[in-house]
Design an enzyme around this catalytic site. Sequence first.
Site, PDB file in Angstrom:
ATOM      1  N   SER A 118       0.708  -1.180   0.143  1.00 16.61           N
ATOM      2  CA  SER A 118       0.066  -0.066  -0.075  1.00 16.61           C
ATOM      3  C   SER A 118       0.871   1.355   0.025  1.00 16.61           C
ATOM      4  O   SER A 118       1.739   1.461  -0.741  1.00 16.61           O
ATOM      5  CB  SER A 118      -0.876  -0.195   1.361  1.00 16.61           C
ATOM      6  OG  SER A 118      -1.874   0.871   1.114  1.00 16.61           O
TER       7      SER A 118
ATOM      8  N   ASP B  65      -2.583   6.010  -3.958  1.00 12.89           N
ATOM      9  CA  ASP B  65      -1.334   5.455  -3.388  1.00 12.89           C
ATOM     10  C   ASP B  65      -0.875   4.655  -4.350  1.00 12.89           C
ATOM     11  O   ASP B  65      -1.641   4.321  -5.629  1.00 12.89           O
ATOM     12  CB  ASP B  65      -1.743   5.014  -1.985  1.00 12.89           C
ATOM     13  CG  ASP B  65      -2.549   3.876  -2.035  1.00 12.89           C
ATOM     14  OD1 ASP B  65      -3.540   3.827  -2.878  1.00 12.89           O
ATOM     15  OD2 ASP B  65      -2.721   3.129  -0.882  1.00 12.89           O
TER      16      ASP B  65
ATOM     17  N   ASP C 145      -0.932   1.308  -4.729  1.00 12.03           N
ATOM     18  CA  ASP C 145      -2.033   0.262  -5.246  1.00 12.03           C
ATOM     19  C   ASP C 145      -3.346   0.693  -5.435  1.00 12.03           C
ATOM     20  O   ASP C 145      -4.024   0.081  -5.841  1.00 12.03           O
ATOM     21  CB  ASP C 145      -2.108  -1.127  -4.305  1.00 12.03           C
ATOM     22  CG  ASP C 145      -2.540  -0.609  -2.696  1.00 12.03           C
ATOM     23  OD1 ASP C 145      -2.431   0.634  -2.419  1.00 12.03           O
ATOM     24  OD2 ASP C 145      -3.386  -1.426  -2.292  1.00 12.03           O
TER      25      ASP C 145
ATOM     26  N   ASP D 268      -5.849   1.916  -4.134  1.00 12.70           N
ATOM     27  CA  ASP D 268      -6.855   1.998  -3.175  1.00 12.70           C
ATOM     28  C   ASP D 268      -7.356   3.124  -2.539  1.00 12.70           C
ATOM     29  O   ASP D 268      -8.580   3.268  -1.737  1.00 12.70           O
ATOM     30  CB  ASP D 268      -6.933   0.702  -2.624  1.00 12.70           C
ATOM     31  CG  ASP D 268      -5.977   0.655  -1.742  1.00 12.70           C
ATOM     32  OD1 ASP D 268      -5.103   1.500  -1.270  1.00 12.70           O
ATOM     33  OD2 ASP D 268      -5.898  -0.364  -0.672  1.00 12.70           O
TER      34      ASP D 268
END
Length: 616
Positions: A178, A330, A332, A334
């Site tokens: 993340s 961010d 990834d 999400d």
Amino acid sequence: MASDPALSESPQVQTALTAVEMACQDGKITAGAVENIRCWLTENRYRDYRESVLRHISDQQWQKLDDVFWTIIPFGTGGRRGRMYEIGSNAINDRTIGESAQGLADYVVQYHGGKKSLSCAIAYDTRHRSRHFTELCAEIMVAAGINVYLLDDYRATPQLSFAVRHLQCDCGIMVTASHNPPSDNAVKVYWSSGAQVLPPHDKAIIEGVMNCQEIKRANFEQALADGQVEIVTDRIDAAYIDAASECRFPGPRDVRILYSPLHGVGEAAVVPLLQRDGFEDVVVYEPHRQPNGDFPNVPGHVSNPENKAVFEKPIEQARQEGFDLIMATDPDCDRLGVAAPLGTDSKGPWSTFTGNQIAALLANFILDKAAAAGTINDQSYVVKTLVTSELVRRIATAHQVRCVGDLLVGFKYIAETMDHEGPENFLYGCEESHGYLVGSYARDKDGAVACMLMSELAAELKAKGQSMHDYLGELYRQHGLHREDLINVFMEGSEGMAAMKSLMKAFRENPPRSLGGMTVAYVRDYESQTRTTLGDSPVVDSLQGPVGNLIILDMMEEGNYVAVRPSGTEPKVKFYIFTRLDAIESQDLEAADTRLIDRIAALEEDVRDFARISVV
């Protein structure tokens, strides 16, 4: 686990273990590290790492050995996450990632008994070694008899959640850490619902991970040739855009957007989705465009859209070139961060929004649009966590929509609520850490769809000649000014873990009686399920709600409280500060804001003082 006698009696191993014991006696390494190092030197399952462990001991790298061995890296709110290092029970490496995948594979096979066809979707982000760990996980799945659907390019976490559901997989793996620093990586583990694993599956998987003896691997290239690994990147891209774009609302699309993927995967999801929704003026911020696990052009090399600093340079470009909105996701993709002009002039001053403010903005926009479309009924609901602003609840109530808000931190609990309450009546889910979801196509937060909805709101406000900050001000005047803040206190290593436990114990057993000049009226302890009324004779009542390591201190003034919890993904304790004035007191927003800024400062000072005293 049983040791291998041949290894235990090896002179080289015995010499190394003696050195480790001596280092522990000298205070150079902790007892937990000694125990885990002993396992890695004497148990056959760690044979591939033995030479490296011996070399570290010979070189007397005691601090590094303690860092990577003092504990066994746990499953947190989203899986197993930490710093990468070649060896260590408390590091991300081939062994700990392999154990995670093996534990998942074994449980899936056991859970489904004789099911003939099992499958797992796997995706990965731009971090170092993400592709390597992906291939490792795929090999383990195939060896267990589980076919793999692979998104073999940098793709977003919500696309993995979607893929699990769309392809009717039994599980899923997302290789990402993340918004953590470049040193970190992780696996997020998903169940067939498309949500991250929940009880009872999580406990059973963890048991399998902890007891993993042998990691069984197939050959990746052979599995690919045999069709046991199938690359589905293009197929999922198209299906995801089709499904996510169904969440759009009608309205104007004339808005200039500057978008930053923060060196992550977001461009592949956000830009096509915005284009499908009719946004033609979308520019990707070039310094953040290149996929790069070092996040080189982001302040501090931490790609976190919660951090205001990541917007400083993009704002300079936006002011010069007349953009209306800046969005960042961010690594990834999400989570969403947003900045917008304070007024209607893009060349004037800009400001970012907190995760709670974005949650409120999207809540009101979505519910307004749903009401206009006639899609709200008496079963409609929104979902938020316990540490997300109560402004979301007040907005929902004003729209006569139910708010389910007593959830622990972690979007998997929002996903669980969707399936429990019925996805057909779900309108919106949000958490303060910049995570948002609409629709039922996925069961995880989605930065791309949040970008789409935020762009629609920006375009609608531009058409009305209103700034996004003024729109938020209207919500404050209607529902009362809400101001929140977050304090992160990092506590790394074995000493940090002890400090965290000491701090949480202090809040439970001897909580502060006042904070920021306000009396603490109640203490909610979600671990012991108690609500304690403070005073000369404290009264303890039962507390209804989820069970978890979370404490909330409610002030006498309604809407003002402090929440405390250890992070499930990083070595830190998080303090969430919530303040509020009622609607009457909030009509003069400037004066009200000054009051709450001062209140937050006073609360923060007292919280930090209490934490400092409690961990000594």
